[in-house]
Design a protein around this motif. Structure first.
Motif, PDB file in Angstrom:
ATOM      1  N   PRO A 189      -9.082  -7.962  -4.975  1.00  0.00           N
ATOM      2  CA  PRO A 189      -9.992  -7.964  -4.322  1.00  0.00           C
ATOM      3  C   PRO A 189      -9.744  -6.800  -2.491  1.00  0.00           C
ATOM      4  O   PRO A 189      -8.410  -7.246  -2.502  1.00  0.00           O
ATOM      5  N   ARG A 190     -10.839  -6.355  -2.173  1.00  0.00           N
ATOM      6  CA  ARG A 190     -10.162  -5.664  -0.842  1.00  0.00           C
ATOM      7  C   ARG A 190     -10.638  -6.301   0.069  1.00  0.00           C
ATOM      8  O   ARG A 190     -11.378  -6.964   0.582  1.00  0.00           O
ATOM      9  N   ALA A 193      -2.574  -1.008  -3.907  1.00  0.00           N
ATOM     10  CA  ALA A 193      -2.417  -2.534  -4.632  1.00  0.00           C
ATOM     11  C   ALA A 193      -1.339  -3.370  -4.796  1.00  0.00           C
ATOM     12  O   ALA A 193      -0.226  -2.531  -4.546  1.00  0.00           O
ATOM     13  N   ILE A 229      -6.117  -5.520  -2.732  1.00  0.00           N
ATOM     14  CA  ILE A 229      -6.423  -4.039  -2.321  1.00  0.00           C
ATOM     15  C   ILE A 229      -5.877  -4.242  -0.419  1.00  0.00           C
ATOM     16  O   ILE A 229      -7.248  -4.853   0.106  1.00  0.00           O
ATOM     17  N   ALA A 248      -6.966  -3.375 -13.789  1.00  0.00           N
ATOM     18  CA  ALA A 248      -7.859  -4.174 -12.417  1.00  0.00           C
ATOM     19  C   ALA A 248      -7.407  -3.589 -11.091  1.00  0.00           C
ATOM     20  O   ALA A 248      -7.650  -3.040 -10.158  1.00  0.00           O
ATOM     21  N   SER A 249      -6.060  -3.668 -11.176  1.00  0.00           N
ATOM     22  CA  SER A 249      -4.777  -2.863  -9.522  1.00  0.00           C
ATOM     23  C   SER A 249      -5.503  -1.467 -10.351  1.00  0.00           C
ATOM     24  O   SER A 249      -5.385  -0.411  -8.599  1.00  0.00           O
ATOM     25  N   ARG A 306      -7.891   0.165 -10.970  1.00  0.00           N
ATOM     26  CA  ARG A 306      -9.135   1.030 -10.726  1.00  0.00           C
ATOM     27  C   ARG A 306      -9.708   0.234  -9.236  1.00  0.00           C
ATOM     28  O   ARG A 306     -10.272   1.304  -9.125  1.00  0.00           O
ATOM     29  N   GLU A 307      -9.463  -0.699  -8.875  1.00  0.00           N
ATOM     30  CA  GLU A 307      -9.830  -1.042  -7.713  1.00  0.00           C
ATOM     31  C   GLU A 307      -9.356  -0.549  -6.380  1.00  0.00           C
ATOM     32  O   GLU A 307      -9.930   0.071  -5.751  1.00  0.00           O
ATOM     33  N   ALA A 315     -11.043   2.642  -6.282  1.00  0.00           N
ATOM     34  CA  ALA A 315     -12.512   2.612  -6.077  1.00  0.00           C
ATOM     35  C   ALA A 315     -12.437   2.648  -4.797  1.00  0.00           C
ATOM     36  O   ALA A 315     -13.012   2.461  -3.785  1.00  0.00           O
ATOM     37  N   ALA A 316     -11.201   2.084  -4.246  1.00  0.00           N
ATOM     38  CA  ALA A 316     -11.459   1.862  -2.194  1.00  0.00           C
ATOM     39  C   ALA A 316     -10.674   3.318  -1.662  1.00  0.00           C
ATOM     40  O   ALA A 316     -11.655   3.844  -0.803  1.00  0.00           O
TER      41      ALA A 316
END
Length: 363
Positions: free
Chosen positions: A7-8, A38, A53, A119-120, A122-123, A126-127
């Motif tokens: 989660p960010r 991350a 994140i 996931a680490s 990708r997120e 995205a951030a």
């Protein structure tokens, strides 16, 4: 285990649009970093957790952290590519996840599952999506996942607390001169790794051991250093951070066979698959230095190149040893070398059909 979600927590102060644009005009390699990273932590009692994140910034590290004394750490390198439609993709990231797991196993570190690794990445992308450069000049966002023993203790055993991070850096060409033929010094003084050691793991100690070889190469006017096997100093293994290939006059694509002391590169594996698209026969075998240099001199080896995530595919134009100099082909960038490079980067940037299903969309 359930995959981590990362989660960010947004950075309170981001790099300004003007400053980011200035950096992206000429990012160099590994010198500027995005606004977030991350993080996750593993403990022997609880397993993986603490994922998120978070704003990019200094790590809190005790002077007694195990990694500083016993070098228990591993890392990876992969890229995020912006396509013409604005979407962002990564190239075979699951292979990086699997190699990180193998490296962690060899260094007695906990393994992060593939879904959590993805996931680490990708997120984080995205951030910091605005940091992914336009594909002009083959720019990309370089991603550096790493894991290290953070437990505060002095003693030779596997750490019971381990931290995982991913940072990101906009990247241009790995070599300052761009895609130009390398001059390579062959050292018979130093070895990168030995049998039974950590050569097949992507850990900092392997790169630290290569630095003195790179210094020796620079003293001889070379761009890079080539290491030989540690037991006989007769067989080619790899450069300081790249695998090696040779193209013969009868259409074979040669590369050293993996022996446990050579890093199993993602780019290397991809080139072996792409070779047949160029009508080349991929061959993995022991490459004796003396025979390779003899074949270079006689013209039986027409091209040679180095490859890796950072450098992609870079031609080798000349070898230097204490006994002389050997020019590969005409010393320039070979036809097959550059065609393979164009094919590989074409897939990565979405300009060529991804027939192998290698791309993973991140954003």
């Amino acid at each position: 285990m359930t995959a981590l979600a990362f989660p960010r927590t947004d950075a309170p102060r981001r790099t300004s649009d003007d400053e980011r644009a200035r950096i992206l005009q000429n990012p160099g390699f590994g010198s500027s970093f995005t606004d977030h990273m991350a993080v996750a932590r593993w403990t022997s009692e609880s397993g993986w957790g603490g994922d998120g994140i978070v704003p990019f910034g200094p790590l809190t590290l005790s002077p007694a952290s195990a990694v500083l004394h016993y070098a228990q750490e591993v890392f990876e390198g992969l890229k995020a590519f912006r396509h013409a439609d604005g979407s962002i993709w990564s190239f075979r990231p699951e292979k990086n996840a699997e190699r990180l797991q193998r490296s962690a196993r060899r260094l007695a570190l906990p393994e992060l599952d593939t879904e959590s690794f993805l996931a680490s990445v990708r997120e984080l992308v995205a951030a910091d999506v605005d940091w992914v450069p336009d594909p002009a000049g083959e720019q990309s966002l370089y991603l550096r996942p790493f894991m290290y023993a953070s437990e505060e203790f002095l003693g030779v055993r596997a750490a019971l607390t381990v931290d995982y991070c991913v940072i990101a850096s906009p990247a241009g060409s790995y070599f300052p001169r761009g895609v130009q033929p390398l001059v390579v010094w062959v050292t018979d003084t130093y070895a990168r790794a030995g049998a039974g050691g950590t050569g097949a793991a992507k850990c900092g100690g392997n790169y630290a051991s290569s630095l003195v070889g790179k210094q020796e190469a620079a003293e001889h006017g070379a761009d890079e250093v080539m290491f030989l096997d540690s037991s006989t100093h007769t067989a080619i293994e790899e450069l300081s951070g790249m695998n090696v290939f040779a193209v013969t006059d009868d259409g074979r694509l040669l590369t050293p066979r993996l022996t446990g002391s050579i890093l199993e590169g993602v780019t290397r594996a991809s080139i072996l698959r792409l070779a047949t698209d160029r009508g080349l026969e991929p061959v993995e075998e022991r490459l004796e230095l003396a025979r390779v240099l003899e074949d270079v001199r006689a013209g039986r080896i027409r091209e040679m190149f180095a490859c890796g995530t950072a450098a992609v595919i870079t031609p080798i134009g000349e070898f230097r040893t204490k006994d002389g100099t050997w020019t590969v082909g005409d010393g320039g960038s070979g036809e097959h070398t550059m065609a393979l490079r164009e094919l590989l980067t074409g897939i990565q940037y979405g300009r060529v059909e991804d027939r192998h299903g290698w791309l993973t969309r991140l954003v």
